[in-house]
Design a protein around this motif. Sequence first.
Motif, PDB file in Angstrom:
ATOM      1  N   PRO A 139       0.802  -1.232   0.000  1.00  0.00           N
ATOM      2  CA  PRO A 139       0.000   0.000   0.000  1.00  0.00           C
ATOM      3  C   PRO A 139       0.833   1.281   0.000  1.00  0.00           C
ATOM      4  O   PRO A 139       0.318   2.340  -0.337  1.00  0.00           O
ATOM      5  CB  PRO A 139      -0.818  -0.113   1.299  1.00  0.00           C
ATOM      6  N   ASP A 140       2.118   1.184   0.375  1.00  0.00           N
ATOM      7  CA  ASP A 140       2.973   2.370   0.463  1.00  0.00           C
ATOM      8  C   ASP A 140       3.860   2.570  -0.757  1.00  0.00           C
ATOM      9  O   ASP A 140       4.654   3.518  -0.800  1.00  0.00           O
ATOM     10  CB  ASP A 140       3.861   2.289   1.710  1.00  0.00           C
ATOM     11  N   ILE A 141       3.760   1.687  -1.735  1.00  0.00           N
ATOM     12  CA  ILE A 141       4.624   1.809  -2.904  1.00  0.00           C
ATOM     13  C   ILE A 141       4.311   3.097  -3.665  1.00  0.00           C
ATOM     14  O   ILE A 141       3.163   3.554  -3.712  1.00  0.00           O
ATOM     15  CB  ILE A 141       4.485   0.578  -3.820  1.00  0.00           C
ATOM     16  N   ILE A 142       5.348   3.721  -4.225  1.00  0.00           N
ATOM     17  CA  ILE A 142       5.176   4.931  -5.020  1.00  0.00           C
ATOM     18  C   ILE A 142       4.927   4.505  -6.465  1.00  0.00           C
ATOM     19  O   ILE A 142       5.723   3.758  -7.039  1.00  0.00           O
ATOM     20  CB  ILE A 142       6.422   5.829  -4.940  1.00  0.00           C
ATOM     21  N   VAL A 143       3.843   4.965  -7.047  1.00  0.00           N
ATOM     22  CA  VAL A 143       3.503   4.616  -8.423  1.00  0.00           C
ATOM     23  C   VAL A 143       4.013   5.715  -9.359  1.00  0.00           C
ATOM     24  O   VAL A 143       3.591   6.864  -9.253  1.00  0.00           O
ATOM     25  CB  VAL A 143       1.989   4.426  -8.596  1.00  0.00           C
ATOM     26  N   MET A 144       4.934   5.338 -10.247  1.00  0.00           N
ATOM     27  CA  MET A 144       5.456   6.283 -11.227  1.00  0.00           C
ATOM     28  C   MET A 144       4.527   6.293 -12.441  1.00  0.00           C
ATOM     29  O   MET A 144       4.217   5.235 -12.993  1.00  0.00           O
ATOM     30  CB  MET A 144       6.876   5.904 -11.649  1.00  0.00           C
ATOM     31  N   VAL A 145       4.075   7.474 -12.854  1.00  0.00           N
ATOM     32  CA  VAL A 145       3.092   7.568 -13.929  1.00  0.00           C
ATOM     33  C   VAL A 145       3.569   8.498 -15.035  1.00  0.00           C
ATOM     34  O   VAL A 145       4.361   9.409 -14.797  1.00  0.00           O
ATOM     35  CB  VAL A 145       1.733   8.078 -13.399  1.00  0.00           C
ATOM     36  N   LEU A 146       3.077   8.258 -16.246  1.00  0.00           N
ATOM     37  CA  LEU A 146       3.320   9.166 -17.353  1.00  0.00           C
ATOM     38  C   LEU A 146       2.522  10.442 -17.094  1.00  0.00           C
ATOM     39  O   LEU A 146       1.290  10.415 -17.071  1.00  0.00           O
ATOM     40  CB  LEU A 146       2.894   8.541 -18.685  1.00  0.00           C
ATOM     41  N   ALA A 147       3.231  11.523 -16.876  1.00  0.00           N
ATOM     42  CA  ALA A 147       2.604  12.786 -16.505  1.00  0.00           C
ATOM     43  C   ALA A 147       1.572  13.215 -17.543  1.00  0.00           C
ATOM     44  O   ALA A 147       1.780  13.089 -18.746  1.00  0.00           O
ATOM     45  CB  ALA A 147       3.667  13.872 -16.358  1.00  0.00           C
ATOM     46  N   GLY A 148       0.448  13.707 -17.035  1.00  0.00           N
ATOM     47  CA  GLY A 148      -0.572  14.286 -17.897  1.00  0.00           C
ATOM     48  C   GLY A 148      -1.473  13.303 -18.611  1.00  0.00           C
ATOM     49  O   GLY A 148      -2.308  13.703 -19.419  1.00  0.00           O
ATOM     50  N   THR A 149      -1.342  12.002 -18.287  1.00  0.00           N
ATOM     51  CA  THR A 149      -2.126  10.984 -18.989  1.00  0.00           C
ATOM     52  C   THR A 149      -3.158  10.339 -18.065  1.00  0.00           C
ATOM     53  O   THR A 149      -3.282  10.704 -16.900  1.00  0.00           O
ATOM     54  CB  THR A 149      -1.206   9.879 -19.544  1.00  0.00           C
TER      55      THR A 149
END
Length: 257
Positions: A139-149
């Motif tokens: 639950p604490d993992i950081i999710v890296m996302v494609l910005a603006g999508t």
Amino acid sequence: MTRTVDLNADMGEGFGAWNLGDDAALLDIVTSANIACGFHAGDWDVMAKTMANAREKGTGIGAHPGFPDLHGFGRRRMDIPHASLANLVRYQLGAAQAMATAAGTKVRHLKLHGALANMASEDQDMARACYEGALSVDPDIIVMVLAGTAQQAAVAELGCAAACEIFADRAYNDDATLVDRKLPGSVIHDPKQAGQRMVDMVREGAIITASGKRIETRIDTICLHGDTPTAVAIAAEVRRALKDSGVELAQFTGAPI
């Protein structure tokens, strides 16, 4: 301009006797590493070695799950039900966690790979299914996302820790998705061009598309692909250009959107 940004690269993408990219050189440049989990690339030995090397460098470690597509390097689109996608992500994250623990470190973030990432950047429900799979494991993992999508919209809806990513070596469409690799100009090979465009985007707090459109977004991390011929040169130039512009380089903290 005084800002802080993370530099990340995809790593551990060799397989058996075959190597891909210069991970050792990239680990001297980046602050976070996205390590392949064996489905689109990598294997147990490659994962173990890459995890250990990243730990020695103090680099933040991330799981980099992709489609089960070794032959196509995870860059071919697949039609998989959302429930199965969640399990696909859980399975690969679990493998990454096991290898990281054995190496005396931990997985702090997750980033989708290739076609899985591109499809999730267009489909918020698909992105959410993948991220819910990861969050059910950690639950604490950081999710890296494609910005603006749609990926960013999914983590905003989930309220989880997130890092918004832009790409140094990829051209953008006007909807913040990446230009298809099959099209001319989709991949940027000139280190100087890559370095300057990252300075411009960080300065403006916006993605600059191939047409010149500005898309305002939070920028936490910059991706430096490791599988292109000029990868290390691009990574070094982006790092130099940012530092010369007054940008501090450090691992992202993972604040919610």
